[in-house]
Design a protein around this motif. Structure first.
Motif, PDB file in Angstrom:
ATOM      1  N   LEU A 104       0.896  -1.254  -0.031  1.00 51.39           N
ATOM      2  CA  LEU A 104      -0.165  -0.152   0.033  1.00 51.39           C
ATOM      3  C   LEU A 104       0.872   1.378  -0.060  1.00 51.39           C
ATOM      4  O   LEU A 104       0.627   2.284  -0.883  1.00 51.39           O
ATOM      5  CB  LEU A 104      -0.902  -0.064   1.127  1.00 51.39           C
ATOM      6  N   VAL A 105       1.997   1.303   0.798  1.00 49.68           N
ATOM      7  CA  VAL A 105       2.853   2.453   0.812  1.00 49.68           C
ATOM      8  C   VAL A 105       3.599   2.518  -0.481  1.00 49.68           C
ATOM      9  O   VAL A 105       3.738   3.725  -1.236  1.00 49.68           O
ATOM     10  CB  VAL A 105       4.074   2.339   1.948  1.00 49.68           C
ATOM     11  N   ALA A 106       3.848   1.546  -1.183  1.00 53.85           N
ATOM     12  CA  ALA A 106       4.467   1.546  -2.585  1.00 53.85           C
ATOM     13  C   ALA A 106       3.512   2.189  -3.450  1.00 53.85           C
ATOM     14  O   ALA A 106       3.930   3.064  -4.274  1.00 53.85           O
ATOM     15  CB  ALA A 106       5.029   0.225  -2.925  1.00 53.85           C
ATOM     16  N   ALA A 122       8.003   7.540 -11.492  1.00 49.00           N
ATOM     17  CA  ALA A 122       7.283   6.583 -10.420  1.00 49.00           C
ATOM     18  C   ALA A 122       6.811   5.364 -10.886  1.00 49.00           C
ATOM     19  O   ALA A 122       7.044   4.197 -10.272  1.00 49.00           O
ATOM     20  CB  ALA A 122       6.008   7.362  -9.879  1.00 49.00           C
ATOM     21  N   ILE A 123       6.413   5.165 -12.253  1.00 52.13           N
ATOM     22  CA  ILE A 123       6.104   3.752 -12.653  1.00 52.13           C
ATOM     23  C   ILE A 123       7.178   2.803 -12.651  1.00 52.13           C
ATOM     24  O   ILE A 123       7.318   1.879 -12.349  1.00 52.13           O
ATOM     25  CB  ILE A 123       5.483   3.985 -13.995  1.00 52.13           C
ATOM     26  N   ALA A 124       8.439   3.481 -13.054  1.00 46.78           N
ATOM     27  CA  ALA A 124       9.778   2.701 -13.039  1.00 46.78           C
ATOM     28  C   ALA A 124      10.290   2.286 -11.845  1.00 46.78           C
ATOM     29  O   ALA A 124      10.363   1.216 -11.409  1.00 46.78           O
ATOM     30  CB  ALA A 124      10.708   3.384 -13.907  1.00 46.78           C
ATOM     31  N   PHE A 125      10.250   3.373 -10.785  1.00 43.24           N
ATOM     32  CA  PHE A 125      10.762   3.146  -9.437  1.00 43.24           C
ATOM     33  C   PHE A 125       9.764   2.167  -8.513  1.00 43.24           C
ATOM     34  O   PHE A 125      10.494   1.427  -7.627  1.00 43.24           O
ATOM     35  CB  PHE A 125      11.112   4.382  -8.781  1.00 43.24           C
ATOM     36  N   VAL A 126       8.683   2.091  -9.023  1.00 45.75           N
ATOM     37  CA  VAL A 126       7.820   1.204  -8.025  1.00 45.75           C
ATOM     38  C   VAL A 126       8.201  -0.262  -7.882  1.00 45.75           C
ATOM     39  O   VAL A 126       7.630  -0.794  -6.895  1.00 45.75           O
ATOM     40  CB  VAL A 126       6.360   1.540  -8.245  1.00 45.75           C
ATOM     41  N   ILE A 127       8.941  -0.523  -8.931  1.00 45.36           N
ATOM     42  CA  ILE A 127       9.256  -1.897  -8.870  1.00 45.36           C
ATOM     43  C   ILE A 127      10.156  -2.370  -7.723  1.00 45.36           C
ATOM     44  O   ILE A 127      10.418  -3.609  -7.381  1.00 45.36           O
ATOM     45  CB  ILE A 127       9.964  -2.289 -10.234  1.00 45.36           C
ATOM     46  N   VAL A 128      11.017  -1.363  -7.394  1.00 44.20           N
ATOM     47  CA  VAL A 128      11.905  -1.588  -6.256  1.00 44.20           C
ATOM     48  C   VAL A 128      11.163  -1.999  -5.093  1.00 44.20           C
ATOM     49  O   VAL A 128      11.549  -3.015  -4.336  1.00 44.20           O
ATOM     50  CB  VAL A 128      12.699  -0.256  -5.991  1.00 44.20           C
ATOM     51  N   PRO A 129      10.270  -1.160  -4.415  1.00 40.52           N
ATOM     52  CA  PRO A 129       9.822  -1.428  -3.232  1.00 40.52           C
ATOM     53  C   PRO A 129       8.846  -2.925  -3.241  1.00 40.52           C
ATOM     54  O   PRO A 129       8.641  -3.663  -2.312  1.00 40.52           O
ATOM     55  CB  PRO A 129       8.986  -0.361  -2.765  1.00 40.52           C
ATOM     56  N   LEU A 130       8.057  -2.956  -4.408  1.00 41.30           N
ATOM     57  CA  LEU A 130       7.125  -4.027  -4.734  1.00 41.30           C
ATOM     58  C   LEU A 130       8.262  -5.246  -4.924  1.00 41.30           C
ATOM     59  O   LEU A 130       7.549  -6.338  -4.115  1.00 41.30           O
ATOM     60  CB  LEU A 130       6.394  -3.743  -5.877  1.00 41.30           C
ATOM     61  N   SER A 131       9.297  -5.444  -5.706  1.00 43.42           N
ATOM     62  CA  SER A 131       9.962  -6.629  -5.620  1.00 43.42           C
ATOM     63  C   SER A 131      10.479  -6.990  -4.289  1.00 43.42           C
ATOM     64  O   SER A 131      10.527  -8.049  -3.853  1.00 43.42           O
ATOM     65  CB  SER A 131      11.020  -6.385  -6.804  1.00 43.42           C
ATOM     66  N   THR A 132      10.939  -5.772  -3.680  1.00 41.39           N
ATOM     67  CA  THR A 132      11.513  -6.077  -2.334  1.00 41.39           C
ATOM     68  C   THR A 132      10.441  -6.813  -1.220  1.00 41.39           C
ATOM     69  O   THR A 132      10.798  -7.737  -0.685  1.00 41.39           O
ATOM     70  CB  THR A 132      12.011  -4.825  -1.390  1.00 41.39           C
ATOM     71  N   ILE A 133       9.332  -6.315  -1.185  1.00 39.85           N
ATOM     72  CA  ILE A 133       8.333  -7.066  -0.446  1.00 39.85           C
ATOM     73  C   ILE A 133       7.860  -8.370  -0.696  1.00 39.85           C
ATOM     74  O   ILE A 133       7.507  -9.552   0.098  1.00 39.85           O
ATOM     75  CB  ILE A 133       6.833  -5.959  -0.307  1.00 39.85           C
ATOM     76  N   ALA A 134       7.904  -8.530  -2.074  1.00 43.56           N
ATOM     77  CA  ALA A 134       7.577  -9.856  -2.803  1.00 43.56           C
ATOM     78  C   ALA A 134       8.527 -10.714  -2.427  1.00 43.56           C
ATOM     79  O   ALA A 134       8.236 -12.180  -1.994  1.00 43.56           O
ATOM     80  CB  ALA A 134       7.542  -9.747  -4.167  1.00 43.56           C
ATOM     81  N   PHE A 135       9.841 -10.490  -2.478  1.00 39.44           N
ATOM     82  CA  PHE A 135      10.962 -11.265  -2.166  1.00 39.44           C
ATOM     83  C   PHE A 135      10.710 -11.653  -0.470  1.00 39.44           C
ATOM     84  O   PHE A 135      11.089 -12.872  -0.170  1.00 39.44           O
ATOM     85  CB  PHE A 135      12.286 -10.621  -2.366  1.00 39.44           C
ATOM     86  N   PHE A 136      10.473 -10.706   0.216  1.00 41.63           N
ATOM     87  CA  PHE A 136      10.588 -10.914   1.706  1.00 41.63           C
ATOM     88  C   PHE A 136       9.599 -12.006   2.035  1.00 41.63           C
ATOM     89  O   PHE A 136       9.592 -12.947   2.716  1.00 41.63           O
ATOM     90  CB  PHE A 136      10.087  -9.660   2.355  1.00 41.63           C
ATOM     91  N   ALA A 137       8.199 -11.763   1.486  1.00 44.91           N
ATOM     92  CA  ALA A 137       7.159 -12.495   1.556  1.00 44.91           C
ATOM     93  C   ALA A 137       7.427 -13.744   1.210  1.00 44.91           C
ATOM     94  O   ALA A 137       6.975 -14.992   1.988  1.00 44.91           O
ATOM     95  CB  ALA A 137       5.897 -12.086   0.959  1.00 44.91           C
ATOM     96  N   VAL A 138       8.060 -14.192   0.053  1.00 43.17           N
ATOM     97  CA  VAL A 138       8.316 -15.648  -0.486  1.00 43.17           C
ATOM     98  C   VAL A 138       9.427 -16.229   0.559  1.00 43.17           C
ATOM     99  O   VAL A 138       9.072 -17.332   1.103  1.00 43.17           O
ATOM    100  CB  VAL A 138       8.876 -15.438  -1.809  1.00 43.17           C
ATOM    101  N   VAL A 139      10.514 -15.459   1.033  1.00 43.47           N
ATOM    102  CA  VAL A 139      11.431 -16.099   1.823  1.00 43.47           C
ATOM    103  C   VAL A 139      10.990 -16.406   3.115  1.00 43.47           C
ATOM    104  O   VAL A 139      11.105 -17.378   3.927  1.00 43.47           O
ATOM    105  CB  VAL A 139      12.674 -15.391   1.913  1.00 43.47           C
ATOM    106  N   PHE A 140       9.904 -15.617   3.719  1.00 41.87           N
ATOM    107  CA  PHE A 140       9.326 -15.701   5.033  1.00 41.87           C
ATOM    108  C   PHE A 140       8.196 -16.728   4.990  1.00 41.87           C
ATOM    109  O   PHE A 140       8.435 -17.870   5.799  1.00 41.87           O
ATOM    110  CB  PHE A 140       8.535 -14.626   5.598  1.00 41.87           C
ATOM    111  N   THR A 141       7.816 -17.244   3.870  1.00 41.12           N
ATOM    112  CA  THR A 141       6.847 -18.166   3.749  1.00 41.12           C
ATOM    113  C   THR A 141       7.455 -19.547   3.754  1.00 41.12           C
ATOM    114  O   THR A 141       7.410 -20.413   4.269  1.00 41.12           O
ATOM    115  CB  THR A 141       5.750 -18.015   2.496  1.00 41.12           C
TER     116      THR A 141
END
Length: 255
Positions: A104-106, A122-141
């Protein structure tokens, strides 16, 4: 005699390993707190911080999780394994909230940057926080799925914690290296140096493994490489038509 002396040696090694994860979690929490001093804590104290309330919720959830991780590693290092496991669901709740509010913050950042005329950036940079949180979610799972395999579980949890430190560390880069008066999102490539600094903690974990078990664990070798590759690939992917179409859709939903 050899057996009697080997047993205390193995016990000392196990104790040192559990303490290592406690100190690493302390380091992650310290980085998360200190890195936001110039851009969050001090402006908030001065009353000059103007952000969407969701940013405060996001910050509380993320920092709360880092403190919880310190508690969990302390419980494990002090031998309170049953207690460590009994409160584990709190960590799942934290991670779920982090995934939600991180996303949501991204999207909120995407919307705010577009509103000041920096839509493409903004459209280009939003990949940074979204990919970070996706990686975190996968590794945490994966860490939760391997909760009964301590050697996997604790390394995956540490990798998850390190994976989200690039954003805090980037605050120092923005504070000291950004041009005066700069507004809006930076270039996607600017996210790589802070990420590399954060990954030095992965290197430290690999060195510790090398010294204590003779070789780095596959979690660090594979997961660390995947994390670095993800950040490098963000640059070309963020400029691609499919990504712009996807992020434009997110922006349309947010408006």
């Amino acid at each position: 005699m050899t057996t009697m002396t080997a047993a205390p040696s193995r016990m000392a090694a196990r104790t040192g390993a559990t303490q290592f994860y406690f100190y690493m979690s302390l380091c992650c929490a310290a980085v998360a707190f200190v890195s936001f001093v110039p851009t969050y804590w001090l402006p908030m104290k001065a009353g000059t911080l103007k952000v969407n309330p969701i940013v405060h919720v996001h910050g509380a959830v993320f920092f709360g999780w880092s403190v919880f991780l310190v508690l969990q590693t302390w419980l494990a290092s002090s031998g309170r394994i049953a207690r460590h496991r009994s409160v584990g669901l709190i960590g799942v709740s934290f991670a779920t909230a982090m995934t939600i509010f991180g996303t949501l913050v991204a999207i909120n950042g995407l919307k705010e940057a577009a509103a000041i005329g920096m839509r493409d950036e903004a459209i280009a940079f939003v990949i940074v926080p979204l990919s970070t949180i996706a990686f975190f979610a996968v590794v945490f799972t994966l860490a939760i799925a391997n909760v009964r395999q301590p050697e996997l579980h604790k390394r995956l949890m540490l990798l998850a914690a390190i994976s989200i430190l690039d954003a805090p560390i980037a605050r120092w880069f923005l504070t000291f290296l950004a041009p005066p008066g700069a507004v809006g999102p930076p270039p996607v490539a600017a996210a790589i140096p802070p990420a590399v600094v954060a990954y030095l903690l992965v290197v430290a974990a690999m060195v510790f493994d090398w010294r204590t078990r003779g070789r780095p664990h596959a979690v660090y070798a594979i997961g660390g490489s995947a994390l670095l590759l993800l950040n490098l690939l963000n640059v070309p992917i963020s400029a691609s038509h499919p990504w712009h179409a996807f992020a434009s859709g997110l922006l349309a939903l947010a408006q």
